[in-house]
Design an enzyme around this catalytic site. Structure first.
Site, PDB file in Angstrom:
ATOM      1  N   ASN A   1      -1.459 -13.202 -14.633  1.00 28.09           N
ATOM      2  CA  ASN A   1      -1.311 -13.051 -13.084  1.00 28.09           C
ATOM      3  C   ASN A   1      -1.930 -11.826 -12.802  1.00 28.09           C
ATOM      4  OD1 ASN A   1       0.394 -12.780 -10.778  1.00 28.09           O
ATOM      5  ND2 ASN A   1       2.123 -11.699 -11.643  1.00 28.09           N
TER       6      ASN A   1
ATOM      7  N   LYS B   1      -4.117   6.651  -2.819  1.00 28.00           N
ATOM      8  CA  LYS B   1      -4.671   5.975  -3.446  1.00 28.00           C
ATOM      9  C   LYS B   1      -5.602   4.968  -2.740  1.00 28.00           C
ATOM     10  CE  LYS B   1      -3.036   2.469  -6.260  1.00 28.00           C
ATOM     11  NZ  LYS B   1      -2.717   1.688  -7.349  1.00 28.00           N
TER      12      LYS B   1
ATOM     13  N   GLY C   1       0.701  -9.604 -17.365  1.00 25.51           N
ATOM     14  CA  GLY C   1       1.379 -10.691 -17.481  1.00 25.51           C
ATOM     15  C   GLY C   1       0.758 -12.023 -17.711  1.00 25.51           C
TER      16      GLY C   1
ATOM     17  N   ARG D   1      -2.125   8.324 -11.199  1.00 22.02           N
ATOM     18  CA  ARG D   1      -3.281   8.067 -12.060  1.00 22.02           C
ATOM     19  C   ARG D   1      -4.768   8.289 -11.629  1.00 22.02           C
ATOM     20  NH1 ARG D   1      -2.363   2.584 -15.181  1.00 22.02           N
ATOM     21  NH2 ARG D   1      -1.299   1.920 -13.271  1.00 22.02           N
TER      22      ARG D   1
ATOM     23  N   ASN E   1     -33.232  26.857  21.235  1.00 20.02           N
ATOM     24  CA  ASN E   1     -32.234  26.490  22.101  1.00 20.02           C
ATOM     25  C   ASN E   1     -30.843  26.968  22.209  1.00 20.02           C
ATOM     26  OD1 ASN E   1     -31.900  25.752  19.296  1.00 20.02           O
ATOM     27  ND2 ASN E   1     -30.811  23.828  19.583  1.00 20.02           N
ATOM     28  N   TYR E   2     -30.987  28.166  21.288  1.00 20.70           N
ATOM     29  CA  TYR E   2     -29.592  28.753  21.108  1.00 20.70           C
ATOM     30  C   TYR E   2     -29.710  30.235  21.323  1.00 20.70           C
ATOM     31  CZ  TYR E   2     -25.003  29.754  18.857  1.00 20.70           C
ATOM     32  OH  TYR E   2     -23.804  30.128  18.435  1.00 20.70           O
TER      33      TYR E   2
ATOM     34  N   GLU F   1       5.635 -10.891 -19.117  1.00 20.25           N
ATOM     35  CA  GLU F   1       4.950  -9.572 -19.116  1.00 20.25           C
ATOM     36  C   GLU F   1       4.482  -9.425 -20.561  1.00 20.25           C
ATOM     37  OE1 GLU F   1       3.795  -7.758 -16.725  1.00 20.25           O
ATOM     38  OE2 GLU F   1       4.876  -9.420 -15.423  1.00 20.25           O
TER      39      GLU F   1
ATOM     40  N   ALA G   1       0.769  -1.232  -0.101  1.00 21.13           N
ATOM     41  CA  ALA G   1       0.039  -0.074   0.253  1.00 21.13           C
ATOM     42  C   ALA G   1       1.026   1.254  -0.045  1.00 21.13           C
ATOM     43  CB  ALA G   1      -0.911  -0.128   1.232  1.00 21.13           C
ATOM     44  N   ALA G   2       2.004   1.414  -0.752  1.00 23.17           N
ATOM     45  CA  ALA G   2       2.968   2.179  -0.612  1.00 23.17           C
ATOM     46  C   ALA G   2       2.987   3.152  -1.875  1.00 23.17           C
ATOM     47  CB  ALA G   2       4.531   1.723  -0.438  1.00 23.17           C
TER      48      ALA G   2
END
Length: 454
Positions: free
Chosen positions: A170, A23, A140, A16, A386-387, A155, A10-11
């Protein structure tokens, strides 16, 4: 289960996505993508989960909390380099490690469990999660030998014309023998056009060492979608929405028009609930049996009681009891507690108030910072004032009170049990039990005065 581990990648910044938001924190059906992934992994009872973070590390850590260990990838040097950052947690462990990308929110615990069990049954050093695509362009390809064993993963840019005809691809999710994984990662080279260390190179290292590489093929290709841009994000949203709606319908919920109904992943709905078109159900909402929701209703983080009806209205972070009638066009704001057999009618706003059983606020009223007892009837146009510009004050209306139309209750004030407030009154002092309180100017009629204006 012991000796099973997970690494979540998750780095990546996700350029994009063209967004300030990291992301993997982009939501799918109301939940960040990486949270979907970790939630599914947690169902597998793993020894540990390690999330590799980079850009936006603190926000991901805040999101996942204690569900994961964290390791920071300071430089983005490829997927192999990313997994290597988990070395401090896993290097000396024996067992199986599953590696999953944080941008694959549609993966299910069933598929992940099947992959792990297949990998261990095959006694492989590496197992790849694959799927078949009618159009595999960009992926791939998985090349198998005559014994149907994985020969290599090639690939797109490196594939021969024959290899490009292969449809098995893959997905980027893998299982590894843990000690083999970190030994192989130390041998991965960055001798490529990007100068990065790629995780799939571990497969080639395994083959050269005559170690077994296997592949588990999932039938549902949609489950393996990786989200890299807003188009893929919307596709994942639609797939997840359909999956969640179908789950509820199979559990006995009637969703009249699933395409026009948005239910987030953590919403709980009991059987025999009817959901009409245009509804948005979000957060930790729990809807009890026999309730009717909609049309055109939004509910966020609410408990909705048995046989309650909410139409053309909005409710947020509140408790709503059984057999309550709400709407049309009511607004239940946060911290409302509404008892059973209550009516909240059209164009009524309830804010941070308790309304006890059998009370009614039929129409055109604002009830804020109030405690309303049982059997109370609040007439049209009533306002709890109330205010004062600086502070909020409490209005207390005890059991069996009748509030006439167009009344202003200026807080702090208490209307005691059984009292009546006359229509058109402004009440700024406590009303005793069983009293009639009238707080309006005396009517004066000026005979023939209107003739001046004719």
């Amino acid at each position: 289960m012991s000796n099973r581990y997970a690494v979540v990648l998750a780095a990546g910044k996700g350029t994009r996505m063209k967004s300030k938001l990291y992301k993997v924190l982009h939501p799918v059906l109301g939940k960040p993508m990486v949270q979907h992934v970790v939630d599914q992994l947690q169902k597998l009872e793993l020894s540990s989960i390690t999330t590799i973070v980079g850009f936006g590390a603190e926000k991901v850590q805040d999101q996942l909390g204690d569900a994961s260990n964290f390791s920071i990838q300071e430089e983005q040097l490829g997927t192999g380099h990313a997994v290597l950052q988990a070395e401090k947690f896993l290097k000396d462990k024996e067992g199986t490690t599953i590696v999953v990308c944080g941008d694959t929110p549609l993966l299910t615990d069933v598929t992940l469990k099947n992959l792990i069990e297949f990998h261990e049954k095959e006694n492989a050093k590496v197992s790849v999660l694959t799927t078949k695509l009618s159009d595999p362009t960009g992926y791939g390809r998985v090349v198998r030998n005559n014994q149907n064993q994985v020969e290599k993963i090639v690939e797109q840019k490196d594939a021969s014309a024959e290899e490009q005809q292969l449809q098995e691809v893959n997905t980027g999710t893998y299982c590894f023998d843990n000690q083999f994984l970190f030994d192989a990662l130390s041998k991965v080279s960055n001798n490529n056009s990007q100068g990065e260390y790629y995780l799939p190179d571990v497969i080639e290292i395994a083959k050269k060492a005559s170690e077994k590489v296997s592949a588990y093929q999932t039938i549902d290709d949609k489950e393996t979608i990786g989200v890299n841009d807003r188009v893929a994000l919307s596709q994942a949203e639609m797939i997840m929405k359909k999956r969640v709606n179908e789950k509820h319908m199979r559990n006995g919920v009637s969703i009249v028009d699933p395409e026009q109904t948005y239910i987030e992943a953590d919403v709980e709905i009991e059987s025999d609930v009817i959901v009409y078109p245009g509804c948005v159900l979000r957060g930790k909402t729990h809807i009890k049996t026999d309730a009717t929701i909609g049309p055109n209703t939004e509910i966020i983080d609410c408990h909705v009681g048995e046989a309650t009806t909410i139409r053309h209205s909005m409710a947020t972070t509140s408790y709503i009891g059984d057999r309550v009638q709400i709407g049309p066009f009511a607004h239940i704001r946060p911290e409302a507690e509404i008892g059973s057999d209550v009516k909240i009618g059209n164009f009524v706003e309830i804010k941070k108030s308790k309304i006890a059983d059998t009370s009614k606020v039929p129409h055109l009223s604002y009830i804020g910072d109030a405690e309303v007892g049982r059997g109370v009837n609040i007439g049209c146009g009533t306002i709890t004032v109330n205010y004062d510009g600086k502070n909020k004050f409490l209005t207390t209306i005890e059991d069996d009170v009748f509030i006439g139309c167009n009344s202003n209750l200026v807080a702090p004030v208490t209307v005691k049990k059984g009292a009546y407030v006359a229509a058109g009154s402004t009440i700024n002092r406590d009303v005793p039990e069983e009293a009639l309180s009238i707080g309006r100017a005396r009517q004066v009629n000026k005979e023939e005065y209107a003739k001046k204006f004719k």
